[in-house]
Design an enzyme around this catalytic site. Structure first.
Site, short mmCIF file in Angstrom:
data_model
loop_
_atom_site.label_atom_id
_atom_site.label_comp_id
_atom_site.label_asym_id
_atom_site.label_seq_id
_atom_site.Cartn_x
_atom_site.Cartn_y
_atom_site.Cartn_z
N GLY A 1 1.13 -70.19 -5.46
CA GLY A 1 2.80 -69.36 -5.35
C GLY A 1 2.89 -68.72 -3.64
O GLY A 1 3.70 -69.08 -2.94
N LYS B 1 -7.24 -60.10 -3.35
CA LYS B 1 -8.62 -59.47 -3.88
C LYS B 1 -9.60 -61.03 -3.81
O LYS B 1 -9.34 -61.98 -4.42
CB LYS B 1 -8.41 -59.35 -5.33
CG LYS B 1 -7.47 -57.81 -5.48
CD LYS B 1 -7.11 -57.62 -6.78
CE LYS B 1 -6.46 -56.04 -6.74
NZ LYS B 1 -6.34 -55.63 -8.16
N ARG C 1 12.23 -78.35 -9.26
CA ARG C 1 11.13 -78.88 -10.57
C ARG C 1 12.10 -80.23 -11.05
O ARG C 1 11.26 -81.01 -11.32
CB ARG C 1 10.66 -77.85 -11.32
CG ARG C 1 9.74 -76.98 -10.89
CD ARG C 1 9.15 -76.18 -11.79
NE ARG C 1 7.91 -75.58 -11.38
CZ ARG C 1 7.22 -74.37 -11.92
NH1 ARG C 1 7.79 -73.96 -13.13
NH2 ARG C 1 6.24 -74.06 -11.50
N GLY D 1 -1.57 -72.28 -10.98
CA GLY D 1 -2.78 -72.24 -11.60
C GLY D 1 -3.64 -73.37 -11.61
O GLY D 1 -4.77 -73.32 -11.56
#
Length: 396
Positions: free
Chosen positions: A354, A197, A36, A377
């Site tokens: 991820g 899910k 990063r 996200g």
């Protein structure tokens, strides 16, 4: 492009507040993965080259508005100096006296790192007073933290409304890649959505069926769709209570002209462990005492055919239990096919999230994709069609 870039702001002699994401892993005071930090280098070097003075705003961990010494950004200074090839000064706070003094002392060619923005409770509340105190330190605001752009915080959104603002190079690259994948893509567009899910990706699936031509569903999520079609999946991971929702998504896709692709054959095993005894069966033939752990070779062939017919691919989530062999086979094969088509100039491929990044790295395919987003996200919310506050604040 609808957002301002570094090319459109005057930087010479100006203090540029740069929001970065350098939330890197640190062990015993040493950075263990500088990825990063390396990603922000083009932006900071560009500001320095244009005669600007970069002052870095960043968060680290979740101190929840308290000063937590173990979450100080100070240990990142040596790694930043190494990556930037420039002196990096440090201020004990991101506002007030310590920050003002450090900014005033900053010489041309130097970089200043301010202390963790989340040491202030107002940061995550987007407190106007904190935003104003941060903005008072600089003359220009640059956001280079796409990964934090889905948060409306003082350092990601508040400051952008006070100072002349622009996207940094990393943010610019991310936005261009996503615009190419979902905003104004070359068709046909194919999306791969995997993972455990359906319930965690409802917004995503709902948005994609109206945007893409082909939607490939894999992982445990695919089992829920099989259940929705009345197929017995044995002991497989599936959200049986989501069957009605899955049927609604299938119906919505039909109306929108989006073809949904589910595994036609599956790899099943009685236990979830590496190299467990397994067999490949049609999707209707999962034994009652077994579980589906991967898509089979016929499914992979079908996926390859869809990729070949597509011009744009957007990928989020694995097709099976990619962490353990041999249940990584479908993800590996599909990823390698996408990488090959990308390298041949036949496909624009964008992937993120991820597990996705880990799966594509494991398949040895990540480097050959057009763009890999590490934003997590923010990448997901973009795919869901949601407005990202940190991006919206940069719009012209």
């Amino acid at each position: 492009m609808a957002w301002k870039t570094l090319d459109e702001v005057e930087l010479a002699g100006k203090v540029a507040l740069v929001r970065v994401d350098i939330n890197v892993p640190v062990e015993n005071g040493v950075v263990t993965d500088a990825t990063r930090i390396l990603k922000i280098v083009p932006t900071v070097k560009d500001i320095l080259a244009k005669g600007g003075k970069p002052v870095l705003l960043a968060h680290f961990g979740r101190p929840k508005g308290q000063v937590v010494p173990e979450m100080s950004l100070r240990p990142l200074v040596p790694e930043l100096e190494k990556a930037l090839g420039a002196p990096v000064k440090f201020a004990e706070d991101c506002i007030g006296g310590p920050a003002k003094t450090a900014v005033a002392a900053l010489e041309a060619g130097e970089v200043l790192l301010l202390e963790n923005t989340r040491f202030h409770a107002g940061e995550e509340k987007n407190d106007p007073e904190l935003s104003a105190a941060m903005a008072a330190l600089g003359e220009v605001y640059v956001n280079d933290a796409f990964s934090a752009a889905h948060r409306a915080h003082s350092s990601t959104e508040g400051v952008a409304h006070i100072l002349p603002s622009a996207a940094g190079r990393l943010m610019e690259a991310e936005l261009k890649a996503l615009e190419a994948a979902l905003g104004a893509p070359v068709r046909p567009v194919c999306a791969v959505v995997g993972g455990a899910k359906v319930s965690t990706k409802l917004d995503l699936l709902g948005n994609l069926v109206s945007k893409v031509d082909h939607l490939i569903i894999g992982g445990g999520m695919a089992n829920t769709f099989l259940v929705a079609q009345g197929i017995d999946v044995g002991k497989s991971l599936a959200e049986r209570e989501m069957a009605e929702t899955a049927r609604d998504i299938l119906e919505k896709a039909k109306t929108a002209g989006c073809a949904i692709h589910l595994p036609v054959d599956v790899v099943v095993a009685r236990e979830f462990k590496a190299n467990a005894e397994n067999e490949t069966v049609p999707n209707t033939d999962c034994p009652s005492d077994a579980m589906i752990l991967d898509a089979g070779p016929k499914s992979v062939e079908e996926i390859a055919t869809v990729f070949e017919a597509s011009k744009t691919l957007i990928w989020n989530g694995p097709l099976g239990a990619f962490e353990i062999a041999p249940f990584d086979a479908a993800t590996n094969a599909a990823a390698q096919k996408a990488a090959e088509l990308t390298q041949d100039g036949k496909l624009t491929s964008v992937a993120g999230g991820g597990d996705t990044v880990a799966a594509l790295n494991k398949a040895g395919a990540a480097e050959d994709f057009s763009y890999i987003s590490t934003a997590g996200g923010a990448f997901l919310e973009w795919m869901e069609g949601k407005e990202l506050p940190g991006v919206a604040a940069l719009m012209k």
